[in-house]
Scaffold this motif. Structure first.
Motif, PDB file in Angstrom:
ATOM      1  N   UNK A   4     -50.207 -44.121  42.763  1.00 37.33           N
ATOM      2  CA  UNK A   4     -50.015 -42.666  42.643  1.00 37.33           C
ATOM      3  C   UNK A   4     -48.640 -42.347  43.202  1.00 37.33           C
ATOM      4  N   UNK A   5     -47.805 -41.698  42.380  1.00 35.41           N
ATOM      5  CA  UNK A   5     -46.428 -41.431  42.787  1.00 35.41           C
ATOM      6  C   UNK A   5     -46.321 -40.110  43.546  1.00 35.41           C
ATOM      7  N   UNK A  12     -45.718 -48.203  47.012  1.00 36.78           N
ATOM      8  CA  UNK A  12     -45.277 -48.693  45.713  1.00 36.78           C
ATOM      9  C   UNK A  12     -44.040 -49.579  45.926  1.00 36.78           C
ATOM     10  N   UNK A  13     -43.878 -50.632  45.181  1.00 27.52           N
ATOM     11  CA  UNK A  13     -44.551 -50.982  43.922  1.00 27.52           C
ATOM     12  C   UNK A  13     -45.844 -51.776  44.078  1.00 27.52           C
ATOM     13  N   UNK A  48     -40.879 -43.496  44.786  1.00 26.57           N
ATOM     14  CA  UNK A  48     -41.823 -43.494  45.916  1.00 26.57           C
ATOM     15  C   UNK A  48     -43.254 -43.223  45.461  1.00 26.57           C
ATOM     16  N   UNK A  49     -44.184 -43.939  46.047  1.00 23.36           N
ATOM     17  CA  UNK A  49     -45.597 -43.749  45.735  1.00 23.36           C
ATOM     18  C   UNK A  49     -46.461 -44.636  46.604  1.00 23.36           C
ATOM     19  N   UNK A  50     -47.772 -44.581  46.361  1.00 26.47           N
ATOM     20  CA  UNK A  50     -48.739 -45.351  47.136  1.00 26.47           C
ATOM     21  C   UNK A  50     -49.739 -46.023  46.191  1.00 26.47           C
ATOM     22  N   UNK A  51     -50.139 -47.242  46.540  1.00 22.56           N
ATOM     23  CA  UNK A  51     -51.273 -47.870  45.860  1.00 22.56           C
ATOM     24  C   UNK A  51     -52.535 -47.246  46.444  1.00 22.56           C
TER      25      UNK A  51
END
Length: 596
Positions: A236-237, A588-589, A222-225
């Motif tokens: 960023x995870x 993410x991804x 899990x993360x965000x661009x």
């Protein structure tokens, strides 16, 4: 566009003018480049001129070396005598030791079926023949080292094509399989061949890759661009612990690969391992360039890639120093950025980690066989014509480096024995190819590979040279034992090129599988040793003796090293910095990794 030197010749007395001659010259160059590009597509990007030059160098020097030719004749006679002596001894005693053993990495003849008559005689004859050709291609006085390696490599590929393991009548394992299945394996193999051919002609990925879906069972951490420009997305995870180290980790993969080699399945994801250790992790995901990106240069990858990512991290986590980590070409580019930052007294890095990344290209391994002035010129014309180099056009060269495993053994298993090897996450990732812009790849090949500008202190950033000796942050470098792309002894040269503390780890495996080392896999092992900036140099052979031998994944040794160079645990940072222009854009991804 590349600039070409104008030909100087007198004007003919036919009314020709300077501009007209320049136009004719330009048109002739364009025609030649189009022809070279067409030829490159038919030769898998390998320059016929380079091969011809290598074989002519070998042939001429062998022709003027009568003693060498006599030696090779004597070797041939000796091998024939050895083979027939073996055959006679075997007739008397089937337990007779073979007259030649395969190389340790050659597993084609390991099955006990190869020890029975006549297959033992057949494979022994092949191995002796292979050894004689190696003697013939090497050791000829006067032949350049580059040409000697090229001719030896090409002959080895030709011999591998004719290996008795590739044919049903001379491969006892295939014969047993045909008998056991009453020929059904050949029907299954035909189906496999037709399926592969259909996928190849339609541009589809290999069978089984559809089982690995981005965001579901690979690249699923899990993360965000949190940032995007025309070249990268910065992921960023999400934290996996209540507190984290104050220093984030920035992962820089090579632009020749999709980033998720470092975030494969949950059990072998380096990203997941790091966040569970209490690190905030950022990842660069490179845009897959097309023809419209042909003029992106190596400096664009520096500025829009690593430098832009560091700028974004500096806003999201103010005052935090970064553990920058580069894999393969990403590590080479990171070294350039780190040297530039050191030159300009930019102190945002806490450490630098290089994973199978070269900074000196004088001993770049078998891949360097395909990199010389003729070859680069040939590739430049191919890239100029289409605007980029597709890695599918490079995959042939990479496969040839391990043709026994990646080509012939696979063909025997899939097409003759009718057995598909199960698709794995790393195999599916390997089939998810990317491209490289014309200008950037040309600069990379010329400045780094051919001219070795980085190691020589000639590489220019913003009009001024950089030097790796300026780097003062501690370095952790990883080499892999069976790396054909970045040989570990080449990676090891970071000791000679820097004046800082260097910890080097040598792990089992190759360029990819050596780096992807699941933390629970106790079949892995690695050696590790630290050298302080003021210690005397230790050459690779003595390093092997002095380094600690450890069982398990090198990830554990690296994580402990990171811990020692990090501060005490603190509160987790926010995802992005919306109030400062770094609002999360997508989960993410991200989108760049999905570009075909």
């Amino acid at each position: 566009m590349m600039h070409h030197t104008k030909l100087e010749r007198p004007l003919e007395k036919t009314g020709d003018t300077g501009p007209r001659q320049n136009l004719l010259e330009h048109l002739s160059e364009e025609a030649d480049r189009h022809f070279h590009a067409m030829l490159a597509r038919s030769t898998a990007g390998i320059s016929p001129a380079a091969l011809t030059e290598a074989f002519m160098d070998w042939a001429v020097h062998l022709t003027i070396s009568p003693s060498r030719r006599a030696f090779l004749l004597a070797k041939a006679v000796s091998k024939v005598v050895r083979l027939w002596n073996y055959a006679l001894r075997y007739m008397a005693d089937s337990r007779t030791e073979p007259c030649i053993e395969p190389l340790p990495q050659d597993r084609r003849f390991c099955d006990p079926a190869w020890q029975g008559w006549p297959y033992n005689f057949i494979h022994q004859m092949f191995l002796l023949n292979q050894q004689w050709w190696h003697n013939a291609m090497t050791g000829v006085d006067g032949v350049t080292s580059q040409h000697e390696k090229v001719v030896d490599f090409i002959i080895r590929q030709m011999l591998d094509t004719a290996s008795p393991s590739n044919f049903p009548l001379t491969n006892p394992v295939v014969g047993q399989r045909i008998a056991e299945t009453r020929g059904e394996c050949l029907i299954d193999g035909s189906r496999n061949f037709l399926d592969d051919l259909k996928r190849l002609t339609e541009g589809l990925k290999p069978a089984g890759t559809e089982e690995f879906q981005l965001g579901r069972n690979v690249a699923a951490t899990p993360g965000q661009v949190v940032y995007r420009n025309r070249l990268i997305e910065l992921i960023q995870y999400s934290p996996a612990t209540d507190t984290v180290r104050p220093e984030p980790v920035l992962l820089v993969p090579a632009w020749i690969m999709k980033y998720y080699i470092l975030d494969l399945s949950p059990e072998n994801s380096l990203v997941r391992y790091l966040i569970r250790r209490g690190y905030t992790v950022f990842m660069i995901s490179w845009h897959n360039p097309g023809a419209e990106d042909r003029d992106l240069c190596l400096d664009d990858y520096r500025r829009l890639g690593i430098t832009a990512a560091l700028d974004a991290i500096g806003v999201i986590m103010p005052q935090a120093k970064v553990h920058a980590t580069g894999y393969c070409l990403g590590g080479t580019l990171l070294s350039i950025v780190a040297a530039e930052m050191a030159r300009d007294k930019d102190e945002r890095l806490r450490s630098m980690t290089l994973l199978a990344a070269q900074t000196d290209f004088t001993e770049a391994g078998e891949l360097a066989l395909f990199i010389n002035h003729s070859e680069v010129h040939f590739l430049e014309d191919l890239m100029w014509d289409q605007g980029y180099l597709d890695t599918s056009q490079m995959s042939g060269a990479f496969q040839l480096l391990r043709s026994k495993d990646l080509i012939w053994s696979r063909m025997v298993r899939d097409y003759l024995m009718g057995q598909r090897a199960p698709m794995t996450d790393i195999m599916a990732w390997n089939a998810d190819t990317t491209r490289m812009p014309y200008r950037m790849h040309s600069e990379y090949l010329r400045q780094l590979f051919l001219n070795d500008d980085l190691a020589s202190g000639r590489f220019m950033v913003d009009g001024r040279p950089i030097a790796l000796t300026d780097i003062r942050v501690p370095i952790f470098a990883v080499g892999t034992e069976w790396d054909h792309v970045a040989p570990w002894r080449s990676v090891f040269k970071i000791h000679l090129l820097t004046d800082t503390d260097v910890t080097f780890a040598l792990t089992t495996g190759g360029h990819n599988k050596g780096i992807v080392a699941p933390p629970d896999d106790m079949s892995r092992s690695y050696r590790m040793l630290s050298r302080r900036a003021y210690d005397h140099h230790l050459d690779p052979d003595n390093w092997l003796t002095a380094a600690d031998d450890r069982t398990g994944s090198w990830w554990h040794g690296w994580a402990s090293w990171l811990d020692r160079h990090s501060g005490a645990m603190t509160t987790t940072p926010d995802m992005g910095a919306p109030d400062k222009g770094y609002m999360p854009i997508a989960d993410a991804p991200g989108t760049y990794v999905l570009e075909a």
